[in-house]
Each structure stands twice: as C-alpha cells, then as structure tokens.
Write an enzyme that holds these catalytic residues in place. Sequence first.
Site, PDB file in Angstrom:
ATOM      1  N   SER A  77       5.419  45.166  98.524  1.00 53.74           N
ATOM      2  CA  SER A  77       4.632  45.555  99.599  1.00 53.74           C
ATOM      3  C   SER A  77       5.524  46.034 100.611  1.00 53.74           C
ATOM      4  O   SER A  77       6.551  45.208 101.059  1.00 53.74           O
ATOM      5  CB  SER A  77       3.762  44.439 100.113  1.00 53.74           C
ATOM      6  OG  SER A  77       2.826  44.125  99.224  1.00 53.74           O
ATOM      7  N   GLY A 117      11.469  48.822  80.015  1.00 49.96           N
ATOM      8  CA  GLY A 117      12.214  50.016  79.949  1.00 49.96           C
ATOM      9  C   GLY A 117      12.799  50.613  81.260  1.00 49.96           C
ATOM     10  O   GLY A 117      12.745  49.599  82.265  1.00 49.96           O
ATOM     11  N   VAL A 118      13.288  51.520  81.482  1.00 47.58           N
ATOM     12  CA  VAL A 118      13.749  52.114  82.605  1.00 47.58           C
ATOM     13  C   VAL A 118      12.827  53.245  83.104  1.00 47.58           C
ATOM     14  O   VAL A 118      12.744  54.307  82.846  1.00 47.58           O
ATOM     15  CB  VAL A 118      15.317  52.861  82.393  1.00 47.58           C
ATOM     16  CG1 VAL A 118      15.953  53.367  83.724  1.00 47.58           C
ATOM     17  CG2 VAL A 118      16.266  51.837  81.783  1.00 47.58           C
ATOM     18  N   TYR A 156       4.644  33.858 104.428  1.00 45.84           N
ATOM     19  CA  TYR A 156       6.046  33.942 104.208  1.00 45.84           C
ATOM     20  C   TYR A 156       7.121  32.936 104.897  1.00 45.84           C
ATOM     21  O   TYR A 156       6.840  32.837 106.155  1.00 45.84           O
ATOM     22  CB  TYR A 156       6.657  35.473 104.644  1.00 45.84           C
ATOM     23  CG  TYR A 156       7.918  35.985 104.281  1.00 45.84           C
ATOM     24  CD1 TYR A 156       8.024  36.923 103.249  1.00 45.84           C
ATOM     25  CD2 TYR A 156       9.141  35.600 104.945  1.00 45.84           C
ATOM     26  CE1 TYR A 156       9.540  37.388 102.971  1.00 45.84           C
ATOM     27  CE2 TYR A 156      10.211  35.916 104.504  1.00 45.84           C
ATOM     28  CZ  TYR A 156      10.340  36.826 103.557  1.00 45.84           C
ATOM     29  OH  TYR A 156      11.487  37.402 103.196  1.00 45.84           O
ATOM     30  N   GLU A 178      16.211  49.592 103.923  1.00 45.39           N
ATOM     31  CA  GLU A 178      17.446  50.565 104.019  1.00 45.39           C
ATOM     32  C   GLU A 178      18.417  50.275 102.799  1.00 45.39           C
ATOM     33  O   GLU A 178      19.051  51.029 102.660  1.00 45.39           O
ATOM     34  CB  GLU A 178      18.295  49.972 105.344  1.00 45.39           C
ATOM     35  CG  GLU A 178      17.543  50.301 106.770  1.00 45.39           C
ATOM     36  CD  GLU A 178      18.285  50.038 107.797  1.00 45.39           C
ATOM     37  OE1 GLU A 178      18.411  50.777 108.804  1.00 45.39           O
ATOM     38  OE2 GLU A 178      18.791  48.578 107.818  1.00 45.39           O
ATOM     39  N   ARG A 197       6.663  45.609  92.009  1.00 43.34           N
ATOM     40  CA  ARG A 197       5.280  45.612  92.600  1.00 43.34           C
ATOM     41  C   ARG A 197       5.361  45.167  94.143  1.00 43.34           C
ATOM     42  O   ARG A 197       4.915  43.960  94.445  1.00 43.34           O
ATOM     43  CB  ARG A 197       4.382  44.627  91.935  1.00 43.34           C
ATOM     44  CG  ARG A 197       2.871  44.936  92.231  1.00 43.34           C
ATOM     45  CD  ARG A 197       2.013  43.933  91.262  1.00 43.34           C
ATOM     46  NE  ARG A 197       1.926  44.507  90.040  1.00 43.34           N
ATOM     47  CZ  ARG A 197       1.061  45.302  89.665  1.00 43.34           C
ATOM     48  NH1 ARG A 197       0.074  45.760  90.259  1.00 43.34           N
ATOM     49  NH2 ARG A 197       1.200  45.852  88.250  1.00 43.34           N
ATOM     50  N   GLY A 252      19.745  46.721  94.130  1.00 42.35           N
ATOM     51  CA  GLY A 252      20.222  45.456  93.684  1.00 42.35           C
ATOM     52  C   GLY A 252      19.915  44.616  94.942  1.00 42.35           C
ATOM     53  O   GLY A 252      20.646  43.432  95.085  1.00 42.35           O
ATOM     54  N   GLY A 285      11.656  45.879  84.541  1.00 39.98           N
ATOM     55  CA  GLY A 285      12.830  46.516  83.838  1.00 39.98           C
ATOM     56  C   GLY A 285      12.830  45.605  82.396  1.00 39.98           C
ATOM     57  O   GLY A 285      13.658  46.087  81.662  1.00 39.98           O
ATOM     58  N   THR A 286      11.540  45.092  82.028  1.00 34.14           N
ATOM     59  CA  THR A 286      11.517  44.480  80.793  1.00 34.14           C
ATOM     60  C   THR A 286      11.018  45.203  79.676  1.00 34.14           C
ATOM     61  O   THR A 286      11.393  45.085  78.524  1.00 34.14           O
ATOM     62  CB  THR A 286      10.763  43.237  80.877  1.00 34.14           C
ATOM     63  OG1 THR A 286       9.607  43.674  81.222  1.00 34.14           O
ATOM     64  CG2 THR A 286      11.454  42.151  81.669  1.00 34.14           C
TER      65      THR A 286
END
Length: 564
Positions: free
Chosen positions: A232, A284-285, A484, A219, A230, A150, A281-282
């Site tokens: 890094s 499948g799992v 970043y 963690e 995808r 999550g 997740g679009t």
Amino acid sequence: MNSNFYSELNPNIDYSRKNLRLDGWGSNGHDFFLKDHFLEIKNLLESEWKLGELQKSPAIPYETRVLPKLRLTKLEISAIQKISPNAYTDDYERTFHSVGKSYYDVLRLRFNLIKEFPDIVIYPKSKEEIAKLLKYASSKNFAVIPFGGGSSVVGGVEATKSRNQKAILCIDLTKMDSLLSLDETSQTATFQSGIYGPKLEKLLGERGFTLGHFPQSFEYSTLGGWVAARGSGQQSSRYGRIEKMVNSLELVTPEGEIKTWKLPAYSTGPDLNQIIVGSEGTLGVITEVTVKIHKLPETRKYVGFLFPSFTQGVNFIREVNHNGIKVSMLRLSDEDESRLFGNLANLGKTSSLYRTIKQKFIQKILDVNGVGGNKSVLLCGLDGSEEEVNSSLNRIQKIAKSFQGFYAGEKPGLSWLKTRYNMPFLRNHLLENGIGVDTLETSITYDKIFYLYEGVTKAIRSSMPILSSMCHVSHSYIDGASLYFTITFPLDIKNPIAQWTKMKSTATDAIFSLGGSVSHHHGIGLDHKKWYIKTLEATSEKALKGFKSGLDPKNIMNPGKLFS
C-alpha cells in the site's frame, strides 16, 4: 499546490549495489535530513526516554567477514553465465542479496550473524533469460530467490533453500526497468518489474500521469516488489492498494509463462491477477506489470489537524470514510508519536523571544479549543480539481469540529511531504548508538480498533525494557483501518537476536489473539509465516500448496516463504 508536487522526487539515485548501504537503509550520499543535529537528537531522546548510558554498537567491518564457500561447480557457474552473462559470485554481491532491510536483517548484517548466502547473483535483461534460468535451476534442483530493491522488512527475500537443494540462485531484476508502453486512451502503462519508484513516476510524470503508489520505501523499492508483497502507498485512500492498480501481468514460472488479460474487468473464474499479487516470489518471477494510471491532479493540498486524543482522531477518520469524502490520505499519530515528531521538527531552530511568544499564543488557542498538552496530529491529503479539493476540505473541517479537531493549515502537511521518505535513515544512526528500532503493522475493523491498539501496546511494553512504543493509523477504509507501531528499545549487545525474537513474538501473538491481520502491507515472508499458517484452515493451505506445486513442482521458488 499543483502537480509540481513531484519536484521533490529523486529519480537520479545511484542504485549500483556498491553504492547502496550494505547494513543500513539507503545509499551513500543520501542520509537523514537532521544528521547534523544528531547530538541534539540524542539529547532529546535521553530526555524523552530517560536513557541511561548507552553502549555504542558499530558494525563489524565488512572486510573481516568470511563467507561460506560456493556450492556451485565451475561448470555450473559457466552454464548460468552462458544463459545470463551478468552473473556474479563475489562476496559483496552475495552478502548484499542475503537478506532484506528489516531491523532483524540489518542487525544480523551489522553483527555478522547471517548464516545463509546465495551462491550466485544474476541480473537478467529479458524474460527469456529468466525462463532459461528457471528451467536450468529446476533441472539442478537449485533454490531461486527473486530480488528487486531488497527493501522487504519481513524476510521476504532472505536467501533460503530446502534441505535437499544444493545451492541458491538470486535473480536481481533491476536491469529490467523499462517503460514498455503507455496507452493514454485507456490510461494504462506497462513496465518491466525491476523499475524503481522514482524512475517510474518520472516517466509517467513526463506524460502528465501518475501511478499514485508511494510507500515509505518508494525511493528504494521496485514495482515487482510492490506487487509481490501486495503493498500500500501513502495515498491509497484515493489511488488504492497495489492490487487495485494492477490491470494485468506476466509471470515466468518453472513450468512456463502466465499472461493475464489486459481488460478492465471480467468474470471468468478465479482472478489470476489476485492470486499472483501477494505471492511473494513463491510461484515464479513477475517480469512485466500493466498498471492503471491517473492524470496528474490539478491541485494537491496536504493539511494538518490536531485532536485532543488518539481516540477522537480515529473516530474522525471513521466518520470521513463513512461519509464517502474523497481524500488521498488520512494519517493519524497517537500522542506519543505526535510529541516526538513535534520535538524533532523544532531541532536546529534558533530560539527567540518572538518564537516563544508565538508558541505560547498557539498553545493558548489550542487550550481554548479543547486541545491540551497531549495532542494527536492528523495529516490529511487531498488530490483533484481545485473545486473538488476545496469542497472536500470544507466538509472535513466541519466533521473535525464535531470531534474537537483544530485545523492547523498546510504547514504540517508541507513539512511531512519534504521528509516523508527520510525517516528510515534515522534508524542507521540510532543503531550506531545502541538504540534498536523496529516496526510492525496490522489492520482491523473499527469496532475492535481501540481494543487492538491498547492490547498490542500493553504487550509490547511488557515484553522487555521499552524506550518508546508509538502508533499511527496509516491507511483507512469504510470498515476499518491499519495500525502501524514503532518500537524503540536499548539494544542488548550480548543477545540482540533473542531480544528481537521475544519482542516480535510477543507483539504478533497479541495481534493474532486480538483478531488483527498478521500483516497489512508488508507481506508475510519468513517473519510472519508462523502466524499466517495459523490463519489458514487445512483445506485452504492444501489448496494454496496445490496451486504452487502446479507451477513449481520442485519448490525452487523462494522456498520457505509465505505458505511454501
């Protein structure tokens, strides 16, 4: 430094959902390493950013929140629990699984602004259970959201459904966290996708191996999430991004199961691995992943360099990559980020005449070497045999000198290693004190990198009253690098969502117009979808949607995300 490098990893975090923070980063009992010095931090930030009086912004108590009623009947709940007994409809599970951990997500959780929640949260223990759940959800036209740690920061796991869908099922994969096999001869390992980073590395480390994937969310994120987004890791210069690590995988879709071949390389048409990696997740799992692993390095050395400017540091990074020198990491902070982190590093340290004299002496040395008051700090990681590491470091030091870089030794690297996963905890405390913190990342080729850096920085600072806009290069390649950005700002208590939306839109519009990638390693989710669609030609979008409809004809899988 030897393979004992992994001793700082924490494989014993309690990941039970009640122990994880509902509206902040991390778990109970795990906090910012300088939390006892937060008053000093606040004073430092007030001085650094010239803060006025900030309004406290405590979270709305969880107990006062009222969730929408379930859209599932008792018969439907019973049918789901027969397939997978570990299924829950209580308010806490539904709230925890409603969004991820972006600033926007945490903001809405703290102020009770979430509008959509899953109706049931299911913890399957096998891919067979998942296949049955998807078949049932498809028959009932329920939306399905795959969920791991999550930790998504782009709306990748937000509870969403199409207008014609009745309810939302969230499939939490963290009960599927086993090492299924390890092939020492081929150096591959197969894991269930719900395994968290620390446990994965502990299991590999006990056999003398590493995956080498260490994102900052390490963690609190899972293998399946890394693959789906995808991602890094911080050592990607040596071990590669996650798509380079995947040997094969298994995907359960509403139309059946996909298993890719366990082969080192092949030329048999489009690579399904590379279509599934990054699919968020679009499709499948993801239930199992076979990854390429590496023997633990004989030596690890993490060192620091100081450059007189961010420009000189970026040029150094480009030169190291063009010379093909083997490094694990090159992480360069701009002058603003370098100064702030340097000040944070000195908090809690007692003042002394000796330390004052030492600091003045060090600054004198830096001045002589052309590194003045504004410094750009670079951290360099090296993994390998002792001979390889020392050889690479010698070559790097010579290149650094040509860009007025000053070698600062191992102390900066060791300091970073101790706290590298800890900085997100600071956001929890800043939010409590009326300071918003968000991040965004992009990538671009070297010929345009300074143009992008300056343009995005200008756009961010013009979008609203900004306390600080900082940037670092987190990943680099032979042809370009990622940028970043970290943005801090006084929280608008009355209109926090409108404030975030304006800042996010302005910054991402600037990235898009200047030719940067919409995302480098966070994924697309909901937050970047508008810009991602713009990067696709009509034919490309049609092809992607056609592939999805072949696996998920009713669009039940993570609807609304990515291109769906």
